[in-house]
Design an enzyme around this catalytic site. Sequence first.
Site, PDB file in Angstrom:
ATOM      1  N   GLY A 221      10.277  52.421 -44.377  1.00 47.48           N
ATOM      2  CA  GLY A 221      10.346  53.961 -44.483  1.00 47.48           C
ATOM      3  C   GLY A 221      10.436  54.609 -43.051  1.00 47.48           C
TER       4      GLY A 221
ATOM      5  N   SER B  47       4.915  61.951 -48.116  1.00 48.19           N
ATOM      6  CA  SER B  47       4.576  61.101 -49.192  1.00 48.19           C
ATOM      7  C   SER B  47       5.345  61.099 -50.630  1.00 48.19           C
ATOM      8  CB  SER B  47       3.613  62.166 -50.029  1.00 48.19           C
ATOM      9  OG  SER B  47       2.413  61.279 -49.653  1.00 48.19           O
ATOM     10  N   THR B  48       6.940  62.201 -50.306  1.00 48.54           N
ATOM     11  CA  THR B  48       7.953  62.215 -50.677  1.00 48.54           C
ATOM     12  C   THR B  48       9.471  60.840 -50.756  1.00 48.54           C
ATOM     13  OG1 THR B  48       9.581  62.881 -48.932  1.00 48.54           O
ATOM     14  CG2 THR B  48       7.956  64.266 -51.024  1.00 48.54           C
ATOM     15  N   GLY B  49       8.532  59.900 -50.508  1.00 49.39           N
ATOM     16  CA  GLY B  49       9.194  58.244 -50.326  1.00 49.39           C
ATOM     17  C   GLY B  49       8.695  57.788 -51.040  1.00 49.39           C
TER      18      GLY B  49
ATOM     19  N   ASN C  50       0.428  54.371 -43.775  1.00 48.52           N
ATOM     20  CA  ASN C  50      -0.160  53.816 -45.500  1.00 48.52           C
ATOM     21  C   ASN C  50      -1.962  54.060 -44.705  1.00 48.52           C
ATOM     22  OD1 ASN C  50      -0.886  51.110 -44.620  1.00 48.52           O
ATOM     23  ND2 ASN C  50       1.369  51.095 -45.024  1.00 48.52           N
TER      24      ASN C  50
ATOM     25  N   TYR D  15       6.012  56.721 -51.760  1.00 49.60           N
ATOM     26  CA  TYR D  15       4.424  57.457 -52.543  1.00 49.60           C
ATOM     27  C   TYR D  15       4.946  58.030 -54.211  1.00 49.60           C
ATOM     28  CZ  TYR D  15       1.395  55.429 -49.556  1.00 49.60           C
ATOM     29  OH  TYR D  15       0.235  54.402 -48.194  1.00 49.60           O
TER      30      TYR D  15
ATOM     31  N   ASP E  89       7.640  55.271 -41.600  1.00 47.26           N
ATOM     32  CA  ASP E  89       6.309  54.395 -40.336  1.00 47.26           C
ATOM     33  C   ASP E  89       7.663  53.281 -40.269  1.00 47.26           C
ATOM     34  OD1 ASP E  89       4.274  53.402 -39.779  1.00 47.26           O
ATOM     35  OD2 ASP E  89       2.599  52.780 -42.066  1.00 47.26           O
TER      36      ASP E  89
ATOM     37  N   ILE F   5      12.950  60.933 -36.779  1.00 48.69           N
ATOM     38  CA  ILE F   5      11.947  61.923 -35.868  1.00 48.69           C
ATOM     39  C   ILE F   5      11.557  61.040 -35.085  1.00 48.69           C
ATOM     40  CG2 ILE F   5      10.359  60.376 -37.866  1.00 48.69           C
ATOM     41  CD1 ILE F   5       8.723  63.427 -37.963  1.00 48.69           C
TER      42      ILE F   5
HETATM   43  P1  ADP Z   1       5.367  57.939 -47.809  1.00 50.70           P
HETATM   44  O1  ADP Z   1       5.107  56.459 -48.201  1.00 50.70           O
HETATM   45  O2  ADP Z   1       4.831  58.520 -47.530  1.00 50.70           O
HETATM   46  O3  ADP Z   1       6.608  58.483 -49.145  1.00 50.70           O
HETATM   47  P2  ADP Z   1       8.309  57.567 -46.736  1.00 50.70           P
HETATM   48  O4  ADP Z   1       7.976  57.170 -44.771  1.00 50.70           O
HETATM   49  O5  ADP Z   1       8.435  56.495 -47.886  1.00 50.70           O
HETATM   50  O6  ADP Z   1       6.648  58.232 -46.482  1.00 50.70           O
HETATM   51  O7  ADP Z   1       8.973  58.474 -47.150  1.00 50.70           O
HETATM   52  C1  ADP Z   1       8.681  59.681 -46.429  1.00 50.70           C
HETATM   53  C2  ADP Z   1       9.710  59.876 -46.254  1.00 50.70           C
HETATM   54  O8  ADP Z   1      10.465  60.228 -44.710  1.00 50.70           O
HETATM   55  C3  ADP Z   1      11.326  60.051 -47.335  1.00 50.70           C
HETATM   56  O9  ADP Z   1      12.025  61.368 -47.075  1.00 50.70           O
HETATM   57  C4  ADP Z   1      12.203  58.855 -45.714  1.00 50.70           C
HETATM   58  O10 ADP Z   1      13.621  59.757 -46.761  1.00 50.70           O
HETATM   59  C5  ADP Z   1      11.813  60.145 -44.793  1.00 50.70           C
HETATM   60  N1  ADP Z   1      12.339  59.188 -44.206  1.00 50.70           N
HETATM   61  C6  ADP Z   1      12.711  57.688 -43.819  1.00 50.70           C
HETATM   62  N2  ADP Z   1      12.605  57.596 -42.159  1.00 50.70           N
HETATM   63  C7  ADP Z   1      13.306  58.743 -41.767  1.00 50.70           C
HETATM   64  C8  ADP Z   1      12.739  58.973 -40.198  1.00 50.70           C
HETATM   65  N3  ADP Z   1      13.864  57.802 -38.796  1.00 50.70           N
HETATM   66  N4  ADP Z   1      12.445  60.045 -39.753  1.00 50.70           N
HETATM   67  C9  ADP Z   1      12.352  61.039 -40.671  1.00 50.70           C
HETATM   68  N5  ADP Z   1      12.249  61.352 -41.799  1.00 50.70           N
HETATM   69  C10 ADP Z   1      12.256  59.825 -42.385  1.00 50.70           C
END
Ligand code: ADP
Length: 180
Positions: free
Chosen positions: A40, A125-127, A32, A129, A42, A19
């Site tokens: 992740g 939320s699918t990482g 968060n 969280y 963020d 992203i």
């Molecule tokens: P949350 O805490 O809301 O669960 P996370 O960042 O842990 O957020 O995960 C949310 C999703 O983002 C997961 O599917 C993770 O694989 C994905 N993710 C991690 N890095 C990136 C990125 N650079 N671009 C897009 N998606 C990402």
Amino acid sequence: MYAVFPIDGRRLELVQGDITRQEVDAIVNAANPSLLGGGGVDGAIHRAGGPEILAECRQLGGCPPGEARITTGGRLKARYVIHAVGPVYYDGKSGEPETLANAYRRSLELASEHRLHTVAFPSISTGAYGYPVEQAAPIALHTVIDYMRTHPEIELVRFVLYDTPTFEVYRRALGVQAET
Ligand code: ADP
């Protein structure tokens, strides 16, 4: 990998990718409640966008689950970052679906208020969280489709899914074929 779902002449897209590299008006961060960074997506957004984003976040005083806040995009190609806070998954019966839908809807409302037309979302939320992606994907998609149908100013929403299994769950939930 790529898939598209037309909505009244506009586009809902699914892509597999990062992203932080998207050339859209705003990318959404799965933040968060502290808004002070994390792992992740963020962590990736703050690394790619530079310290300016965190400096702006510090002025915001946090954000409750189901809400969103906006900052500039720092060094990113996107002009803005919308920081949305999804729910931590508990059992799926503790308000998580509503909170997840609110996080998507509030992000799009901020985009409309700032006259932004193109928005990229991660799978909120699918990482870390822990929200099962099979449950989260239909909520994410329905919320965005509903919003786009009633808000023609939103020309493009792109879900940027990091890995193939997540992309496939969203693609099946949307009922579209992948294109190359
Ligand atoms: P949350 O805490 O809301 O669960 P996370 O960042 O842990 O957020 O995960 C949310 C999703 O983002 C997961 O599917 C993770 O694989 C994905 N993710 C991690 N890095 C990136 C990125 N650079 N671009 C897009 N998606 C990402």
